[in-house]
Scaffold this motif. Structure first.
Motif, PDB file in Angstrom:
ATOM      1  N   MET A 245       0.930  -1.096  -0.011  1.00  0.00           N
ATOM      2  CA  MET A 245      -0.076  -0.103   0.203  1.00  0.00           C
ATOM      3  C   MET A 245       0.932   1.163   0.168  1.00  0.00           C
ATOM      4  O   MET A 245       1.658   1.300   0.564  1.00  0.00           O
ATOM      5  CB  MET A 245      -1.000   0.046   1.295  1.00  0.00           C
ATOM      6  N   ASN A 246       0.643   2.201  -0.778  1.00  0.00           N
ATOM      7  CA  ASN A 246       1.037   3.478  -0.803  1.00  0.00           C
ATOM      8  C   ASN A 246       0.595   4.618  -0.129  1.00  0.00           C
ATOM      9  O   ASN A 246      -0.574   4.554  -0.246  1.00  0.00           O
ATOM     10  CB  ASN A 246       1.600   3.926  -2.335  1.00  0.00           C
ATOM     11  N   LEU A 247       1.016   5.313   0.373  1.00  0.00           N
ATOM     12  CA  LEU A 247       0.500   6.382   1.328  1.00  0.00           C
ATOM     13  C   LEU A 247       1.298   7.946   0.914  1.00  0.00           C
ATOM     14  O   LEU A 247       2.463   7.926   0.929  1.00  0.00           O
ATOM     15  CB  LEU A 247       0.369   6.123   2.643  1.00  0.00           C
ATOM     16  N   THR A 248       0.714   9.207   0.747  1.00  0.00           N
ATOM     17  CA  THR A 248       1.557  10.332   0.241  1.00  0.00           C
ATOM     18  C   THR A 248       1.030  11.287   1.355  1.00  0.00           C
ATOM     19  O   THR A 248      -0.015  11.452   1.655  1.00  0.00           O
ATOM     20  CB  THR A 248       0.964  10.669  -0.980  1.00  0.00           C
ATOM     21  N   ILE A 249       1.914  11.887   2.010  1.00  0.00           N
ATOM     22  CA  ILE A 249       1.842  12.799   3.076  1.00  0.00           C
ATOM     23  C   ILE A 249       2.652  14.003   2.803  1.00  0.00           C
ATOM     24  O   ILE A 249       3.820  13.960   2.434  1.00  0.00           O
ATOM     25  CB  ILE A 249       2.440  12.174   4.517  1.00  0.00           C
ATOM     26  N   GLU A 250       1.977  14.993   2.793  1.00  0.00           N
ATOM     27  CA  GLU A 250       2.304  16.503   2.459  1.00  0.00           C
ATOM     28  C   GLU A 250       2.542  17.077   3.830  1.00  0.00           C
ATOM     29  O   GLU A 250       1.568  17.139   4.414  1.00  0.00           O
ATOM     30  CB  GLU A 250       1.568  17.155   1.454  1.00  0.00           C
ATOM     31  N   ILE A 251       3.695  17.484   4.165  1.00  0.00           N
ATOM     32  CA  ILE A 251       4.159  18.423   5.499  1.00  0.00           C
ATOM     33  C   ILE A 251       4.450  19.756   5.094  1.00  0.00           C
ATOM     34  O   ILE A 251       5.299  20.095   4.416  1.00  0.00           O
ATOM     35  CB  ILE A 251       5.147  17.641   6.098  1.00  0.00           C
ATOM     36  N   GLU A 252       3.498  20.519   5.522  1.00  0.00           N
ATOM     37  CA  GLU A 252       3.591  21.818   5.178  1.00  0.00           C
ATOM     38  C   GLU A 252       4.721  22.822   6.243  1.00  0.00           C
ATOM     39  O   GLU A 252       5.490  23.527   5.705  1.00  0.00           O
ATOM     40  CB  GLU A 252       2.287  22.836   5.514  1.00  0.00           C
ATOM     41  N   ASN A 253       4.967  22.291   7.393  1.00  0.00           N
ATOM     42  CA  ASN A 253       5.872  22.692   8.291  1.00  0.00           C
ATOM     43  C   ASN A 253       7.085  21.931   8.368  1.00  0.00           C
ATOM     44  O   ASN A 253       7.057  20.636   8.936  1.00  0.00           O
ATOM     45  CB  ASN A 253       5.219  22.865   9.829  1.00  0.00           C
ATOM     46  N   LYS A 254       8.029  22.183   7.655  1.00  0.00           N
ATOM     47  CA  LYS A 254       9.134  21.452   7.529  1.00  0.00           C
ATOM     48  C   LYS A 254       9.979  21.134   8.873  1.00  0.00           C
ATOM     49  O   LYS A 254      10.563  20.068   8.648  1.00  0.00           O
ATOM     50  CB  LYS A 254      10.232  22.333   6.467  1.00  0.00           C
ATOM     51  N   GLU A 255       9.846  21.820   9.703  1.00  0.00           N
ATOM     52  CA  GLU A 255      10.328  21.488  10.922  1.00  0.00           C
ATOM     53  C   GLU A 255       9.929  20.214  11.719  1.00  0.00           C
ATOM     54  O   GLU A 255      10.549  19.564  12.452  1.00  0.00           O
ATOM     55  CB  GLU A 255      10.345  22.518  11.932  1.00  0.00           C
ATOM     56  N   ASP A 256       8.492  19.857  11.348  1.00  0.00           N
ATOM     57  CA  ASP A 256       7.804  18.674  11.751  1.00  0.00           C
ATOM     58  C   ASP A 256       8.594  17.363  10.968  1.00  0.00           C
ATOM     59  O   ASP A 256       8.153  16.182  11.520  1.00  0.00           O
ATOM     60  CB  ASP A 256       6.514  18.771  11.409  1.00  0.00           C
ATOM     61  N   TYR A 257       9.320  17.754   9.957  1.00  0.00           N
ATOM     62  CA  TYR A 257       9.711  16.601   8.992  1.00  0.00           C
ATOM     63  C   TYR A 257      10.577  15.340   9.495  1.00  0.00           C
ATOM     64  O   TYR A 257      10.189  14.542   9.823  1.00  0.00           O
ATOM     65  CB  TYR A 257      10.224  17.055   7.805  1.00  0.00           C
ATOM     66  N   PRO A 258      11.496  15.747  10.268  1.00  0.00           N
ATOM     67  CA  PRO A 258      12.285  14.609  11.126  1.00  0.00           C
ATOM     68  C   PRO A 258      11.226  13.969  12.137  1.00  0.00           C
ATOM     69  O   PRO A 258      11.785  12.735  12.333  1.00  0.00           O
ATOM     70  CB  PRO A 258      13.258  15.582  12.000  1.00  0.00           C
ATOM     71  N   PHE A 259      10.463  14.502  12.740  1.00  0.00           N
ATOM     72  CA  PHE A 259       9.682  13.755  13.843  1.00  0.00           C
ATOM     73  C   PHE A 259       8.492  12.801  13.057  1.00  0.00           C
ATOM     74  O   PHE A 259       8.724  11.683  13.623  1.00  0.00           O
ATOM     75  CB  PHE A 259       8.820  14.976  14.541  1.00  0.00           C
ATOM     76  N   ILE A 260       7.998  13.390  12.014  1.00  0.00           N
ATOM     77  CA  ILE A 260       7.145  12.554  11.218  1.00  0.00           C
ATOM     78  C   ILE A 260       7.972  11.346  10.655  1.00  0.00           C
ATOM     79  O   ILE A 260       7.755   9.979  10.660  1.00  0.00           O
ATOM     80  CB  ILE A 260       6.401  13.351   9.978  1.00  0.00           C
ATOM     81  N   LYS A 261       9.150  11.576  10.169  1.00  0.00           N
ATOM     82  CA  LYS A 261      10.122  10.588   9.571  1.00  0.00           C
ATOM     83  C   LYS A 261      10.494   9.512  10.670  1.00  0.00           C
ATOM     84  O   LYS A 261      10.127   8.383  10.299  1.00  0.00           O
ATOM     85  CB  LYS A 261      11.324  11.092   8.863  1.00  0.00           C
ATOM     86  N   LYS A 262      10.955  10.077  11.823  1.00  0.00           N
ATOM     87  CA  LYS A 262      11.284   8.933  12.613  1.00  0.00           C
ATOM     88  C   LYS A 262      10.031   8.175  13.321  1.00  0.00           C
ATOM     89  O   LYS A 262      10.132   6.842  13.531  1.00  0.00           O
ATOM     90  CB  LYS A 262      11.923   9.723  13.933  1.00  0.00           C
ATOM     91  N   LEU A 263       9.129   8.807  13.305  1.00  0.00           N
ATOM     92  CA  LEU A 263       7.745   8.182  13.681  1.00  0.00           C
ATOM     93  C   LEU A 263       7.248   7.051  12.698  1.00  0.00           C
ATOM     94  O   LEU A 263       7.181   5.832  13.211  1.00  0.00           O
ATOM     95  CB  LEU A 263       6.483   9.108  14.036  1.00  0.00           C
ATOM     96  N   LEU A 264       7.301   7.575  11.427  1.00  0.00           N
ATOM     97  CA  LEU A 264       7.122   6.325  10.483  1.00  0.00           C
ATOM     98  C   LEU A 264       7.924   4.987  10.502  1.00  0.00           C
ATOM     99  O   LEU A 264       7.440   4.133  10.064  1.00  0.00           O
ATOM    100  CB  LEU A 264       6.757   7.052   9.119  1.00  0.00           C
ATOM    101  N   GLU A 265       9.286   5.627  10.587  1.00  0.00           N
ATOM    102  CA  GLU A 265      10.143   4.514  10.428  1.00  0.00           C
ATOM    103  C   GLU A 265      10.119   3.614  11.571  1.00  0.00           C
ATOM    104  O   GLU A 265      10.690   2.376  11.375  1.00  0.00           O
ATOM    105  CB  GLU A 265      11.674   5.004  10.394  1.00  0.00           C
ATOM    106  N   SER A 266       9.525   4.008  12.644  1.00  0.00           N
ATOM    107  CA  SER A 266       9.366   2.911  13.807  1.00  0.00           C
ATOM    108  C   SER A 266       8.445   1.836  13.562  1.00  0.00           C
ATOM    109  O   SER A 266       8.172   1.076  14.322  1.00  0.00           O
ATOM    110  CB  SER A 266       8.975   3.993  15.103  1.00  0.00           C
ATOM    111  N   LEU A 267       7.544   2.161  12.433  1.00  0.00           N
ATOM    112  CA  LEU A 267       6.416   1.112  12.287  1.00  0.00           C
ATOM    113  C   LEU A 267       7.169   0.141  11.277  1.00  0.00           C
ATOM    114  O   LEU A 267       7.740   0.388  10.735  1.00  0.00           O
ATOM    115  CB  LEU A 267       5.278   2.117  11.635  1.00  0.00           C
ATOM    116  N   LYS A 268       6.579  -1.135  11.698  1.00  0.00           N
ATOM    117  CA  LYS A 268       6.885  -2.190  10.938  1.00  0.00           C
ATOM    118  C   LYS A 268       6.834  -2.185   9.593  1.00  0.00           C
ATOM    119  O   LYS A 268       5.534  -1.763   9.205  1.00  0.00           O
ATOM    120  CB  LYS A 268       6.520  -3.476  11.449  1.00  0.00           C
ATOM    121  N   GLY A 269       7.781  -2.347   8.619  1.00  0.00           N
ATOM    122  CA  GLY A 269       7.377  -2.618   7.229  1.00  0.00           C
ATOM    123  C   GLY A 269       7.309  -1.395   6.600  1.00  0.00           C
ATOM    124  O   GLY A 269       6.726  -1.390   5.313  1.00  0.00           O
ATOM    125  N   VAL A 270       7.526  -0.204   7.203  1.00  0.00           N
ATOM    126  CA  VAL A 270       7.434   1.204   6.316  1.00  0.00           C
ATOM    127  C   VAL A 270       8.739   1.375   5.726  1.00  0.00           C
ATOM    128  O   VAL A 270       9.874   1.513   6.263  1.00  0.00           O
ATOM    129  CB  VAL A 270       6.731   2.351   7.460  1.00  0.00           C
TER     130      VAL A 270
END
Length: 80
Positions: free
Chosen positions: A1-26
């Motif tokens: 499954m593909n999911l596209t996420i647009e992040i308007e606030n660039k400062e949130d990107y590292p947090f969102i990336k780390k959060l998603l990477e913690s999920l299995k299979g992402v």
């Protein structure tokens, strides 16, 4: 499954990336392209160039377009 996420606030990107990477299979695939109306900017620009290059003889009228569509619908319906 593909999911596209647009992040308007660039400062949130590292947090969102780390959060998603913690999920299995992402797997995160970063898109470096600017998006315009759902299309990468370079593709959108090429479409614009193509549109500007069209001449009057390349175009058909709205009436002719719908006539063509009606003919194709009839062809498809006759195959049933």
């Amino acid at each position: 499954m593909n999911l596209t996420i647009e992040i308007e606030n660039k400062e949130d990107y590292p947090f969102i990336k780390k959060l998603l990477e913690s999920l299995k299979g992402v797997k995160i695939i970063e898109n470096k392209y600017e998006i315009i109306e759902g299309v990468p900017a370079h593709v959108f620009e090429e479409i614009e160039k193509y549109g500007e290059s069209l001449k009057e003889e390349d175009l058909i009228s709205k009436k002719d377009f719908f006539k063509l569509i009606d003919e194709e619908i009839c062809k498809l319906n006759s195959q049933k």
